[in-house]
Structure formats: structure tokens, C-alpha cells
Design an enzyme around this catalytic site. Structure first.
Site, PDB file in Angstrom:
ATOM      1  N   LYS A 125       0.761  -1.061  -0.246  1.00 18.89           N
ATOM      2  CA  LYS A 125       0.072  -0.094   0.027  1.00 18.89           C
ATOM      3  C   LYS A 125       0.921   1.222  -0.003  1.00 18.89           C
ATOM      4  O   LYS A 125       1.978   1.181   0.493  1.00 18.89           O
ATOM      5  CB  LYS A 125      -0.924   0.013   1.202  1.00 18.89           C
ATOM      6  CG  LYS A 125      -2.015  -0.834   1.125  1.00 18.89           C
ATOM      7  CD  LYS A 125      -2.736  -0.790   2.784  1.00 18.89           C
ATOM      8  CE  LYS A 125      -3.950  -1.637   2.729  1.00 18.89           C
ATOM      9  NZ  LYS A 125      -4.960  -1.866   1.673  1.00 18.89           N
ATOM     10  N   ARG A 149     -10.094 -11.829   1.868  1.00 19.47           N
ATOM     11  CA  ARG A 149     -10.892 -13.001   1.017  1.00 19.47           C
ATOM     12  C   ARG A 149      -9.910 -14.271   1.411  1.00 19.47           C
ATOM     13  O   ARG A 149     -10.689 -15.285   1.285  1.00 19.47           O
ATOM     14  CB  ARG A 149     -11.146 -12.421   0.007  1.00 19.47           C
ATOM     15  CG  ARG A 149     -10.092 -12.248  -1.118  1.00 19.47           C
ATOM     16  CD  ARG A 149     -10.538 -11.523  -2.509  1.00 19.47           C
ATOM     17  NE  ARG A 149     -10.746  -9.877  -2.061  1.00 19.47           N
ATOM     18  CZ  ARG A 149     -10.966  -9.126  -2.982  1.00 19.47           C
ATOM     19  NH1 ARG A 149     -11.075  -9.326  -4.099  1.00 19.47           N
ATOM     20  NH2 ARG A 149     -10.893  -7.772  -2.647  1.00 19.47           N
TER      21      ARG A 149
HETATM   22  N1  BES Z   1      -8.012  -3.828   4.404  1.00 23.02           N
HETATM   23  C1  BES Z   1      -8.322  -3.520   2.811  1.00 23.02           C
HETATM   24  C2  BES Z   1      -9.396  -2.918   2.818  1.00 23.02           C
HETATM   25  C3  BES Z   1      -9.696  -1.715   3.286  1.00 23.02           C
HETATM   26  C4  BES Z   1      -9.605  -0.479   2.679  1.00 23.02           C
HETATM   27  C5  BES Z   1     -10.387  -1.417   4.595  1.00 23.02           C
HETATM   28  C6  BES Z   1      -9.945   0.858   3.152  1.00 23.02           C
HETATM   29  C7  BES Z   1     -10.475  -0.141   5.056  1.00 23.02           C
HETATM   30  C8  BES Z   1     -10.273   0.854   4.333  1.00 23.02           C
HETATM   31  C9  BES Z   1      -8.237  -4.840   2.021  1.00 23.02           C
HETATM   32  O1  BES Z   1      -7.411  -5.717   2.373  1.00 23.02           O
HETATM   33  C10 BES Z   1      -7.562  -4.314   0.708  1.00 23.02           C
HETATM   34  O2  BES Z   1      -6.507  -3.759   0.638  1.00 23.02           O
HETATM   35  N2  BES Z   1      -8.436  -4.380  -0.444  1.00 23.02           N
HETATM   36  C11 BES Z   1      -8.151  -3.931  -1.600  1.00 23.02           C
HETATM   37  C12 BES Z   1      -8.292  -4.995  -2.671  1.00 23.02           C
HETATM   38  C13 BES Z   1      -7.925  -4.868  -3.803  1.00 23.02           C
HETATM   39  C14 BES Z   1      -6.498  -5.159  -4.011  1.00 23.02           C
HETATM   40  C15 BES Z   1      -8.818  -5.695  -4.896  1.00 23.02           C
HETATM   41  C16 BES Z   1      -8.649  -2.531  -1.803  1.00 23.02           C
HETATM   42  O3  BES Z   1      -9.764  -2.314  -1.520  1.00 23.02           O
HETATM   43  O4  BES Z   1      -8.168  -1.612  -2.489  1.00 23.02           O
HETATM   44 ZN    ZN Z   2      -5.314  -5.621   2.094  1.00 20.48          ZN
END
Ligand code: BES
Ligand code: ZN
Ligand code: ZN
Length: 518
Positions: A297, A371
């Protein structure tokens, strides 16, 4: 915070602060507010008469006005709290109003708060539909207790301004009414304290709350509440062939934790649940920190990803309440906890992983780790005999884009199960908005080389892609997925809650579980 319920005249109760709730009974959009107090106490009504006549107080939700040395009352102060229009009054406004009273008292160093039980029959029927007094009392107590915490335990200059005592005062009434109010009071306390327990876990930073520590706290809660609890780690994941969960965990120096909490109802002697009685599986995403892994991230806001275990916390909180509320249904809580880190041992984009169910997953993005761990958690729940599944997870940013921070996302493969959950949210006051996960979307997670891939091929409908992935593992079992990414952390303070962890889903999951009680 000690909580007490008294049946007496609130005017005769000595306390630093007595709160009374008020509604606007004016009819019509442009009508001037007409304030009515939700009390039958003449003394309170008289003490408040002048300020109400002044027109300064409009009665909007969360609005407050304070009177010192109110005439004719034993209380040192009278706080009038607005709940908004009488016509739209529900238990949710009562919950917020009680919270606003507690949050008013805290910074002013008042350690004891009394609230006059909202007597809706103080108004004539044309203004209000009667709300059941059990639910009213429950909401009142919930609101007061969840308003109490301030998330400042890591501040060395923190001033302790905890509220020591909360007293709810209801006029003397018939035995049956008294019993109903008492039941709501007891239930509200259990539920709200469990929600606060979940929030306290979410508040912890990632360096303190590792998967191992989360397992320990869940186990300690279970032993206190009389639940069976097992906490496993890497070896068990291998034994169970939880390839998807293990893939996420292996990038971190912190070992994963698989927590299994079991509630078995104790029925009266000679009674047993029928063969085909439902067994509910509560599965929580417990990523104690989500860096994104190799698909790292960006630095902006990454610190927030300590709350990526809010789904797990919600299920642990719900189990804590279930242990005390004792519904007649078996419930198994499963937490899949890991830290998602980039390292030489981390899983990588392009990897193909075999999940516990035998399905193969092509990893497109290691940041779609929630997931992965839930895939094995849901499948495992089925092998333990669960007939109905629910999971909670801070799963996708896409869900936050779609719904913002007011509604959490809800997905289901079964309309009846969805309806049963939705019914409970009218009592819990939590907001969920249904999004689709019909088979029309199946192609979004179709992989070239494996059974499925862990992200959608494009960014469109990202919350649904994640739901479609989970649905593969729930399969035929009735299942609900709660995407709480936007609602698990309150970014703004409100008169009835501070900034910080919200504990969303705890109350609704409890309500859903209760709805299966035999
Ligand atoms: N933990 C995050 C989702 C999240 C995003 C929670 C913002 C709280 C606030 C999750 O693991 C994630 O990073 N999801 C990605 C998925 C993507 C790579 C398909 C996302 O939402 O960007
Ligand atoms: Zn994530
Ligand atoms: Zn995550």
C-alpha cells in the site's frame, strides 16, 4: 461504569446530573418547534418550563441545554437532550440521546449520570407510536455505555474522567412493565459492554495486538464468560490444509492465530435441540496490520490498517454477549488472524494457492488478503457443522467508495437469511445496504490458470468481486457477508460517540443469532 435501574420518582433522586429526553411534536415542515419532555414527572416538566418557553432549545437530535439547581428537583443539574421530531422517533434516537448525555457529563468532571426513562406515553398517541419499553430501556443503556469510552489509554497525560455510575430512573409501575424494563436494561448492558470490548481490541496498535495477542485476548474473554476456546497457529493451518490463510500469514515474523470459540446452549433437563437445529458460524477477518504485502500500500493513511481486524473483533464481541444472553442455538465463532507483510517469505502476485476447500486461487494482488483468510475460515466453519454462515470484514476500499461511512455493505447468497438479518438491524440501529453478488458477476473472478483469482480483472464493482470470491467458499450454505471497511472506524466525533473504533456489526450479529434461538 456501574449501572443501576431504579423505580422511583426521578425528581426525588439526588445526583450531580439528571438527564431528560425531549422531542419536537410540532407538525409540518416549517412549523416552529414545540418541545415535549418524555417524562410524566410534573416536577421535571415545571423545572424545565422556562427554558422551553424561551424557544432557545429546538429539540434537534443530540442538542443539549443545562439547568443548574433546577427548582423542585433533588438533582444538582438538569440536562435536557433533544431527540428530534416525535414523528420519526425510534429506539435509535433514544440510544443517541442517552449517549449525548454521557458525553456531555464526561469533560465536565461529572462522574455520576442519571437518566429519566423515556416515557413515550407522556405524549398523546397522535404524536408517537408506542415503542416497546424493553427495547426503549435496552437502547437507552446501550447508548449510555457505548458513549463512555475515550480512546486515550496511550496518552501519558490522560486525565481519568470515567463516568463511575449510570442510573436509569423509571417511575413505579405494574410488575409486568417493571420486568420488561429490567429485561431491556440487563440486555442493553451486556450488549453494549461487549461492543466496547470489541472496540477496545480495534483500538490497539498493530505492535501490541499481534495475531498471538488477539488469540490470547479472545481466550481470556472466553474463559471469563464460560465459552470453549481453542487458539491454533501455523501447525494447525498446515494440518487443515488452509493454504489461503497460510499464504497470507507466511510473509510475517508474527505467527497466525486461528481462534475457535464455541457456545453450546444448556437446555432444561431432558430437553435437547432437534437433529436439524441450525448451527451458526461467525467468521471474522483478523488482519492485525495490513501493509498490502508485496502489493504494498502507499504510505498515506497506512497507519489506519491496524483496524483491519475489526471484523474479528466484532465476532469476538458478539460471542461475549452470546455467552451471557444464552440463546437456544449453537454458535461457533472463528477468527482468522494474520499480519499481511512484504518479505522474502511473503506470497506473491502470480502465485497459485490451494485453499482448504481444494479450490485453486491465482493471486493477482497480495493486498486482497482478507478474502484469502476468510475463504479458509468459511470452509472450516462448514466442516465444524455450521449450517448458516456470517462473516464480517474490513474487506474493500471499493465498498467505502460505494456507500461512504454511513452504511456498511451486506451481501448474501440467500434472500431469507438476508431478510432475517435485516429485521434485526431495525433493533440494533446499525445500517447495512445490500449490494449484489449474483452469478452474473462470476466472470469477474475467473482466472486463466486457476479456479478463481483473488481480485476482479478490473476495478469496477470491487466490493462485489470480493463477495463473489467469498461466495465460492460459502457455496450452498446460507451466508451473509458484511463489508465494514467504511464503518468500523468513526472518523468524526458526534455528540453520542468519540472518534475511533465503532464496534459496528456487534449488535446486529447478536440480533441475528437471537433470531435463531429455539
Ligand atoms: N483492508 C483492505 C480494505 C480496506 C480499505 C479497509 C480501506 C479499510 C479501508 C483490504 O485488504 C484491501 O486492501 N483491499 C484492496 C483490494 C484490492 C487489492 C482488490 C482494496 O480495497 O483496495
Ligand atoms: Zn489488503
Ligand atoms: Zn485488509
Amino acid at each position: 461504569m456501574d449501572t443501576k435501574l431504579l423505580f422511583q420518582d426521578a425528581a426525588g433522586f439526588a445526583t450531580p446530573l439528571l438527564a431528560v429526553l425531549a422531542v419536537d411534536i410540532a407538525i409540518g415542515k416549517d412549523a416552529d418547534p414545540l418541545i415535549a419532555l418524555l417524562t410524566t414527572s410534573d416536577a421535571i416538566t415545571e423545572a424545565a418550563a422556562a427554558v422551553i418557553a424561551s424557544g432557545e432549545f429546538k429539540g434537534t437530535l443530540g442538542e443539549q441545554v443545562l439547568l443548574h439547581a433546577p427548582n423542585g428537583l433533588k438533582a444538582e443539574r438538569l440536562l435536557i437532550v433533544g431527540l428530534g421530531k416525535a414523528k420519526t422517533l425510534s429506539v435509535d434516537e433514544v440510544r443517541k440521546g442517552a449517549g449525548a448525555a454521557v458525553r456531555y457529563a464526561k469533560p465536565r468532571g461529572l462522574r455520576q449520570v442519571a437518566i429519566a426513562f423515556p416515557e413515550d406515553h407522556a405524549l398523546s398517541d397522535e404524536h408517537l407510536e408506542n415503542l416497546p419499553c424493553t427495547l426503549l430501556c435496552r437502547a437507552l443503556v446501550e447508548g449510555a455505555i457505548i458513549a463512555e469510552p475515550d480512546w486515550d489509554t496511550y496518552k501519558s497525560d490522560r486525565e481519568d474522567c470515567e463516568i463511575d455510575g449510570l442510573t436509569v430512573i423509571s417511575p413505579e409501575s405494574e410488575d409486568s412493565t417493571t420486568r420488561e424494563i429490567q429485561a431491556g436494561f440487563d440486555e442493553g448492558r451486556i450488549i453494549a459492554e461487549s461492543q466496547n470490548f470489541a472496540r477496545s481490541l480495534v483500538n490497539e496498535p498493530g505492535n501490541v495486538l499481534t495475531p498471538t495477542e488477539l488469540g490470547k485476548r479472545a481466550a481470556a474473554m472466553c474463559s471469563e464468560m464460560g465459552l470453549k476456546c481453542e487458539v491454533h497457529s501455523t501447525a494447525k493451518l498446515e494440518e487443515l490444509k488452509m493454504g489461503a490463510f497460510a499464504a497470507v500469514a507466511k510473509g510475517s515474523a508474527q505467527p497466525p492465530a486461528l481462534v475457535v470459540m464455541t457456545y453450546e446452549p444448556k437446555l432444561a433437563k431432558g430437553k435437547s435441540l432437534p437433529e436439524n437445529a441450525p448451527v451458526l458460524g461467525l467468521v471474522g477477518k483478523g488482519i492485525t496490520f495490513d501493509t498490502g504485502g508485496i502489493s504494498l500500500k502507499s504510505a498515506d493513511g497506512m497507519e489506519k490498517m491496524k483496524y483491519d481486524m475489526a471484523g474479528a473483533a466484532a465476532m469476538i464481541g458478539a460471542m461475549r454477549a452470546i455467552a451471557q444472553l444464552k440463546p437456544a442455538v449453537k454458535v461457533i465463532g472463528i477468527v482468522c488472524s494474520a499480519e499481511n507483510m512484504p518479505s522474502g517469505t511473503a506470497y506473491k502476485p502470480g502465485d497459485v494457492i490451494t485453499a482448504m476447500s481444494g479450490k485453486t486461487i491465482e493471486v493477482l494482488n497480495t493486498d486482497a488478503e482478507g478474502r484469502m483468510v476468510l475463504a479458509d475460515g468459511l470452509h472450516y466453519a462448514k466442516t465444524l457443522g455450521c449450517t448458516h454462515l456470517i462473516n464480517a470484514a474490513t474487506l474493500t476500499g471499493a465498498c467505502v467508495v460505494a456507500l461512504g461511512m454511513i452504511n456498511a455493505g451486506i451481501f448474501s447468497n440467500d434472500d431469507a437469511t438476508y431478510e432475517q438479518f435485516a429485521k434485526g438491524t431495525r433493533i440494533s440501529g446499525e445500517k447495512f445496504w445490500r449490494l449484489p453478488c449474483t452469478d452474473d458477476y462470476k466472470d469477474q473472478i475467473k482466472s486463466q490458470i486457476a479456479d478463481i483469482m483473488n481480485t476482479g480483472g478490473s476495478r469496477w464493482g470491487g466490493a462485489t468481486s470480493a463477495a463473489m470470491f467469498l461466495k465460492e467458499f460459502a457455496d450452498e450454505t446460507p451466508w451473509i457477508h458484511l463489508d465494514i471497511a467504511g464503518c468500523a472506524w468513526n472518523e468524526e466525533a458526534k455528540p453520542w460517540h468519540p472518534k475511533g473504533p465503532s464496534g459496528v456489526a456487534v449488535r446486529s450479529v447478536i440480533e441475528w443469532v437471537k433470531s435463531y434461538s429455539a
